[in-house]
Design a protein around this motif. Sequence first.
Motif, PDB file in Angstrom:
ATOM      1  N   ILE A   1       0.865  -1.187   0.000  1.00  0.00           N
ATOM      2  CA  ILE A   1       0.000   0.000   0.000  1.00  0.00           C
ATOM      3  C   ILE A   1       0.897   1.231   0.000  1.00  0.00           C
ATOM      4  O   ILE A   1       1.811   1.349   0.811  1.00  0.00           O
ATOM      5  CB  ILE A   1      -0.927   0.030   1.228  1.00  0.00           C
ATOM      6  CG1 ILE A   1      -1.872  -1.176   1.207  1.00  0.00           C
ATOM      7  CG2 ILE A   1      -1.732   1.324   1.262  1.00  0.00           C
ATOM      8  CD1 ILE A   1      -2.770  -1.268   2.415  1.00  0.00           C
TER       9      ILE A   1
ATOM     10  N   LEU B   1       1.013   5.715  -1.341  1.00  0.00           N
ATOM     11  CA  LEU B   1       0.206   6.891  -1.656  1.00  0.00           C
ATOM     12  C   LEU B   1      -0.286   6.851  -3.092  1.00  0.00           C
ATOM     13  O   LEU B   1      -1.450   7.215  -3.356  1.00  0.00           O
ATOM     14  CB  LEU B   1       1.032   8.161  -1.411  1.00  0.00           C
ATOM     15  CG  LEU B   1       0.325   9.490  -1.710  1.00  0.00           C
ATOM     16  CD1 LEU B   1      -0.934   9.642  -0.870  1.00  0.00           C
ATOM     17  CD2 LEU B   1       1.278  10.666  -1.473  1.00  0.00           C
TER      18      LEU B   1
ATOM     19  N   ASP C   1      -1.036   4.288  -4.846  1.00  0.00           N
ATOM     20  CA  ASP C   1      -2.139   3.332  -4.939  1.00  0.00           C
ATOM     21  C   ASP C   1      -3.450   3.969  -4.479  1.00  0.00           C
ATOM     22  O   ASP C   1      -4.508   3.794  -5.107  1.00  0.00           O
ATOM     23  CB  ASP C   1      -1.850   2.095  -4.082  1.00  0.00           C
ATOM     24  CG  ASP C   1      -0.610   1.351  -4.530  1.00  0.00           C
ATOM     25  OD1 ASP C   1      -0.434   1.175  -5.750  1.00  0.00           O
ATOM     26  OD2 ASP C   1       0.186   0.949  -3.671  1.00  0.00           O
ATOM     27  N   ILE C   2      -3.369   4.711  -3.384  1.00  0.00           N
ATOM     28  CA  ILE C   2      -4.567   5.374  -2.847  1.00  0.00           C
ATOM     29  C   ILE C   2      -5.081   6.430  -3.824  1.00  0.00           C
ATOM     30  O   ILE C   2      -6.298   6.543  -4.058  1.00  0.00           O
ATOM     31  CB  ILE C   2      -4.251   5.999  -1.474  1.00  0.00           C
ATOM     32  CG1 ILE C   2      -3.857   4.896  -0.473  1.00  0.00           C
ATOM     33  CG2 ILE C   2      -5.436   6.809  -0.965  1.00  0.00           C
ATOM     34  CD1 ILE C   2      -3.341   5.432   0.836  1.00  0.00           C
TER      35      ILE C   2
END
Length: 461
Positions: free
Chosen positions: A42, A44, A46-47
């Motif tokens: 995970i 940033l 990806d978000i």
Amino acid sequence: MQVSTLDNKSKMPLYIAAILYFIIFFYLTFPKAGIKIEGIPIALHDILFLFLILFSLTRMADWSATFLQNKRVIILMMIFAIYASLKLGYSFWHAGLLDVGIIIPLLVYPVIFLLLLLFDQVYEMPWDTLLLIPIAAFFILCVYALMQFFMGIENVMVPGLTYNWTDAQDPNILSTKHNIYGPYTKIFSTYQNGNIFGVNLLLIFPLVFELLYERRKSLGYLAMVVFITVAFLTASRAVWAGVFLYVLIRFFLFKQGWKRVLVILPLLFMSSLLLFIEPLRYRANMFLGKDTIPKIIEVPGMDSISEQAGGTDQTWARLHTDEPPQIENLSGRLDNLYRLWDATFGTLNWGAIFFGAYGILPKRSYGIPFEIIYAAIFGYFGLIGLVLWSLPILFSLYNFFKLRDDLVIRGVLLGLICYFIAAMAEGAYWLTPTVFNLWLIIGIGWLRFNYLNQTTRAATI
């Protein structure tokens, strides 16, 4: 490269442009940044990618126009996505199989392609900025890879940015990621594995070369020398083959002629071998017997470099066993390939042949060679899935081939051809960020394809 718009489109909002460019830059340059939670990476970018997907749902009125302009390739993608979703759903219901590592590459990362088409339909696409990102990413990756080689991997590692923070806490991570051979390591830049790094370089460099070559030929050739040198340091045989094929195709098929090929190849490979001759000697000795080939050229500081890179004398004993050499067994790929063949065609299990062994046969009865894209897709989805997966890619290649004289299209086309040929041995398809970068490159190709078609139509009116 300046590209003007043909329609009265609104300017892309600054925050959308910033997020889009940030995502593209980080997936290309720092794909392993961030942490892992329960084994799932995970970061940033990806978000923010998820945010862009959700944002696109607010532009439903524009999706229809995007679909109409690109309906054939989108329909082909949707057919495979529906089929893959049904097969994965059946595998979960029938055998309890649920693998996020399959779902994300197949059904999530390709969305970047659709987002590019949508934003190009709605906004003025700033081509100059978009095409600078692969160029910047290429040079950052290569400079960092050479820093790893000369200064030592651990000495230049930045956990959380150039290496996943969670992975960096493991002292044996270089071995776990299959990067160590003997006292040497594969050079992998920010991709954590030499094979992944190499095939992604194959994807993006042909486009970078065309963009630089158009501006100044010397820049293009300088980038070519850097590319081949770094590609050799990945120690990936599939990547080496892809590089050799790319150079031949680029300088033979595109009106460069054999004379220039014969001049360019020796110069480029000599520059690579000057850095790589000692690791090549060691790799040969691994299979011929220690010290069979004596040192011919001593690269200054090689011993200290190998120590800094994490290799030890114990690695020789670990690798020098009675097991078949990995170079003959393709690092276990052939075993899984034979097991998959025996479980499908070997027993004429038509369900597994047409729909895939995954979720139909017991897991212990077959193997899936993940590195070989085509065999892996067949193992998961069968012949039907392999055909459906291939159609949007082949359709894109066909359209790009028709406009191969355009420099952007040519760069995209060559990158895709070399990647898919190298993927017969190593595709890194299921590992971040390969599929994202793959559909990013295809998306750039389609944006350029649409622009050229619009320009042609406007000229005939």
